[in-house]
Enzyme design. Structure first.
Site, PDB file in Angstrom:
ATOM      1  N   CYS A  34      36.403  55.936  57.540  1.00 21.12           N
ATOM      2  CA  CYS A  34      36.876  54.548  57.597  1.00 21.12           C
ATOM      3  C   CYS A  34      36.027  53.704  58.530  1.00 21.12           C
ATOM      4  O   CYS A  34      35.866  52.505  58.311  1.00 21.12           O
ATOM      5  CB  CYS A  34      38.334  54.517  58.024  1.00 21.12           C
ATOM      6  SG  CYS A  34      38.683  55.355  59.584  1.00 21.12           S
ATOM      7  N   GLU A  65      34.831  47.957  50.497  1.00 18.20           N
ATOM      8  CA  GLU A  65      34.673  49.306  51.049  1.00 18.20           C
ATOM      9  C   GLU A  65      34.335  50.271  49.915  1.00 18.20           C
ATOM     10  O   GLU A  65      35.075  50.380  48.938  1.00 18.20           O
ATOM     11  CB  GLU A  65      35.945  49.752  51.760  1.00 18.20           C
ATOM     12  CG  GLU A  65      35.803  51.111  52.429  1.00 18.20           C
ATOM     13  CD  GLU A  65      37.052  51.527  53.191  1.00 18.20           C
ATOM     14  OE1 GLU A  65      36.931  52.068  54.295  1.00 18.20           O
ATOM     15  OE2 GLU A  65      38.164  51.304  52.665  1.00 18.20           O
ATOM     16  N   GLU A  83      46.434  52.353  59.784  1.00 19.18           N
ATOM     17  CA  GLU A  83      44.986  52.421  60.003  1.00 19.18           C
ATOM     18  C   GLU A  83      44.355  52.433  58.626  1.00 19.18           C
ATOM     19  O   GLU A  83      44.451  53.418  57.897  1.00 19.18           O
ATOM     20  CB  GLU A  83      44.635  53.667  60.825  1.00 19.18           C
ATOM     21  CG  GLU A  83      43.233  53.615  61.431  1.00 19.18           C
ATOM     22  CD  GLU A  83      42.204  54.276  60.554  1.00 19.18           C
ATOM     23  OE1 GLU A  83      41.546  53.547  59.765  1.00 19.18           O
ATOM     24  OE2 GLU A  83      42.045  55.494  60.649  1.00 19.18           O
ATOM     25  N   LYS A 120      53.671  63.836  55.085  1.00 20.46           N
ATOM     26  CA  LYS A 120      53.209  63.874  53.704  1.00 20.46           C
ATOM     27  C   LYS A 120      51.692  63.838  53.709  1.00 20.46           C
ATOM     28  O   LYS A 120      51.075  62.785  53.868  1.00 20.46           O
ATOM     29  CB  LYS A 120      53.753  62.698  52.877  1.00 20.46           C
ATOM     30  CG  LYS A 120      53.311  62.765  51.396  1.00 20.46           C
ATOM     31  CD  LYS A 120      52.828  61.429  50.934  1.00 20.46           C
ATOM     32  CE  LYS A 120      52.105  61.460  49.612  1.00 20.46           C
ATOM     33  NZ  LYS A 120      50.858  62.224  49.575  1.00 20.46           N
TER      34      LYS A 120
END
Length: 475
Positions: free
Chosen positions: A275, A375, A241, A166
């Protein structure tokens, strides 16, 4: 034209459509089918039916097919780069060299690891066999879409698993192109299936499906937590992750002229949508102005521009909603009292209706501020001063995340000693970047599990201990 789902080796039309928007213009870039739980059922059934045959194939055969996929990506490198630029705004040079280039390096490292691996080992008095985990749900993000797809697909296929992919609904067009390449490489029907759609409509039914054995997800902390809860209810393996808020620590003997351009690349590449981006800069107290001047100088070529120009380093954010989220973080930093040095929340002039922001730098950022902790996933750098190396280590570790980090010093041994003090999954010394042959992943809320190379393949395997088996011959 709206592309359908890739199920059991064929393209299958959907009942709805998801429009993909070019973030540099706001215009449509393409469309894919909008899936639902029924499409997920078909995809998982195809993967389950294909699993026994694929798992039984000799490793050499699986390696040959993954190598054929790699060769197809290499042939279509320029075309794939253009797709990535159109759907998520990566500057074309970066898309070609990094977005597609890292995907190729991923597969090279995975193939090398598979060729060097030992599927059976002697442990104590038993034989330990690494077997494929089964049917994998691979859910991938929009920031490095092709890299993340092939990292999961390559490792899973080499391990002997079948996959339902996906991709992100923000950037699914590269997955369409890749599925065409899979068919052209001779991959058997059902081994890889691609379902397009949103998280609620496709992602959740896929994670919760009883015939999915393992979920591999890359994305946000919030979605990772939801996936963990769904998978945990079924005692299902997950590899997550997630996000990061990684620090770049400049020890007092660091050379500014060398380190500043490296830091800028580590923070602002891919418009800060990485990331492992180093978005917190920790510098010795009293040197802040020197570092701000050095960073400003290094940012001179990073003015936002049309991502289709070969010279562009900083393109738009991947979507207009992402631009708005980053703008909200900038406004929050201003409200919290951080001092704005460069950039800001305004849309840069002369770039039409694209999702652009200027590279933004704040100083005077302390641990109580949201910018220190949250973040941002955009082109924003936070500068914080430290008085001692002990304080620098404490600041670097003062985060809910633990994905990456960087340490700079004129003395490599000093940098290494400091790196050992940082609680993260990866640390780069003096500008060293991603090594796709070594394990990549995080600690704390940055996730569980590891990707890349042999450790990445192991994520898709289960270990079986056979007691009383004949001993393997000595090597």
């Amino acid at each position: 034209m709206t592309r359908g789902h890739f199920l059991d080796g064929d393209w299958v039309p959907g009942t709805g459509a998801l429009t993909v928007t070019d973030p540099s213009t706001g215009e449509p870039a393409g469309a894919v089918a909008a899936g639902d739980a029924a499409v997920v059922d078909r995809a998982v059934a195809a993967a389950r039916a294909a699993f026994p045959g694929w798992a039984a194939r000799p490793l050499d055969t699986r390696i040959a097919l993954v190598r054929a996929i790699r060769e197809g990506i290499a042939r279509e490198r320029d075309a794939l780069a253009r797709v990535l630029t159109a759907e998520m705004g990566a500057p074309i040079t970066f898309a070609r060299q990094a977005q597609v280039g890292v995907a190729l390096a991923d597969l090279d490292a995975l193939i090398a690891a598979a060729e060097a691996g030992e599927p059976e080992t002697q442990v104590s008095r038993s034989r330990v066999v690494a077997e494929p985990a089964g049917v994998v749900a691979a859910i991938t993000p929009w920031n490095f879409p092709l890299h993340q797809i092939v990292l999961k697909l390559g490792a899973a296929l080499l391990a002997g698993c079948t996959v339902v992919l996906k991709p992100s609904e923000v950037a699914p067009l590269n997955a369409v192109a890749l599925a065409d390449l899979l068919a052209g490489a001779g991959l058997p029907a059902g081994v890889v299936n691609v379902v397009f759609g949103t998280g609620p409509d496709v992602g959740e039914p896929l994670v919760a499906h009883p015939d999915v054995d393992l979920v591999s997800f890359t994305g946000s902390r919030a979605v990772g937590g939801r996936i963990g809860a769904l998978a945990g209810a079924a005692i299902k393996r997950v590899s997550l992750e997630l996000g990061g808020k990684s620090a770049a620590v400049m020890l007092p003997d660091t050379d500014l002229t060398t380190a500043a351009p490296q830091l800028v690349g580590a923070c602002f590449a891919n418009t800060g949508q990485t990331c492992a981006a180093l978005t917190r800069l920790l510098v010795p107290a009293g040197t802040e102005d020197d570092w701000l001047d050095a960073v400003a100088g290094a940012l001179a070529p990073w003015a936002p521009a049309d991502p289709r120009l070969e010279s562009t380093l900083l393109g738009p954010l991947a979507s207009h909603p992402q631009r708005d989220r980053v703008r909200g973080h900038i406004q929050a930093a201003l409200a919290d009292g951080a001092r704005l040095v460069l950039g800001g929340p305004e849309t840069p002039a002369g770039l039409g209706s694209g999702a652009y922001l200027a590279p933004t730098v704040f100083t005077g950022v302390d641990p109580a501020m949201r910018l220190f902790r949250e973040e941002v996933f955009g082109p924003v750098l936070a500068v914080t001063a430290y008085r001692t190396e002990d304080e620098a280590a404490a600041l670097a570790n003062d985060s809910d995340y633990g994905l990456s980090g960087g340490v700079w010093s004129a003395d490599p041994e000093r940098a290494l000693a400091f790196a050992r003090r940082i609680r993260t999954g990866t640390v780069g010394l003096n500008g060293a970047g991603l090594d796709v042959g070594a394990p990549f992943g995080g600690v704390k809320q940055s996730g569980v599990g590891r990707e890349c190379g042999s450790h990445g393949i192991a994520e898709f395997q289960e270990l079986k201990t056979i007691m009383g088996a004949p001993a393997l011959p000595a090597r």
